[in-house]
Design an enzyme around this catalytic site. Sequence first.
Site, mmCIF file in Angstrom:
data_model
loop_
_atom_site.group_PDB
_atom_site.id
_atom_site.type_symbol
_atom_site.label_atom_id
_atom_site.label_comp_id
_atom_site.label_asym_id
_atom_site.label_seq_id
_atom_site.Cartn_x
_atom_site.Cartn_y
_atom_site.Cartn_z
ATOM 1 C CB SER A 1 -18.032 63.462 -19.008
ATOM 2 O OG SER A 1 -17.418 63.214 -17.760
ATOM 3 C CG HIS B 1 -15.709 65.493 -22.223
ATOM 4 N ND1 HIS B 1 -14.774 66.165 -21.463
ATOM 5 C CD2 HIS B 1 -16.120 64.447 -21.462
ATOM 6 C CE1 HIS B 1 -14.622 65.549 -20.293
ATOM 7 N NE2 HIS B 1 -15.423 64.500 -20.285
#
Length: 290
Positions: free
Chosen positions: A192, A238
């Site tokens: 991610s 993230h």
Amino acid sequence: MTTQPDHPGPPAPRDEAPGDHIPTCYRHPDRETYVRCQRCEKPICPDCMRVASVGHQCVECVREGNKTVRHGQAAFGGRPVTTPFVTWTLLALNVLAYLAEVVNPARVLNAFAMSADAVYYGEWWRLVTGAFLHSPPPSYWHILFNMWALFAIGPQLERLLGSLRFSALYLLAALGGSVAVYLFGSVAVGASGAIYGLFGAMFVISRRLGYDMRGVLWLIGINAVLTFVIPNISWQGHLGGLIVGALITALYAYAPARNRTAFQLGTTLVVLIVLVAAVMVLPPLVSFAG
């Protein structure tokens, strides 16, 4: 009466002009040829002929001509990309790592998942390997979403940046996500961080090229909300990947035209050094504080 002989003798010899000799290849003197190079007019045999836009050219003329040809480049430097091999390779590596988790999830995660404390005590490879692992079975959404995103936007970015710059973007964004987990998190797995780095890259490139950015902003906004709404998602990875990905792409997209490649290489190394130095100098802040 005079009669003609039935079998006349050979014709009388004539003097041979100096230019009447049979031409031979300039590289192979033992081979006769009547074909000449269209540029330098040297005689060339079939082994020395190179097809040109008009007629044939010799090896040397083709070599010299190639030096003056300006080869195409990707939009922000590097060689043009026809097939996005880096994207397919990254997809394959992530899938292979997931298959290893299917076979023995506990062993793979214990040895290679991103762990702040383990990195602090010398297991530095987790900064990279953790970005190729995902939530193990029976959870499939994690790897499916990340690989769908890589499949959807990876080829376009690779063609715009070139394969080397795209590789640097992906790996540095992944590393940026891992460093953020190291400093402000604890344990995490997943691509991610790298995927959010690609989101940041799309935003920067859209702005640089004057594209409509509303779709990219919606994509980033929705995923940012999901990051904080869905439990057990590493917001550190993230955001770390998003920031590093946007930064690296800005350095590539806004590099000065003069010495662009040197500037891009230098700034890439600077970002890499800063990320590595952050891990070497600082302890995992949240993990040790807890």
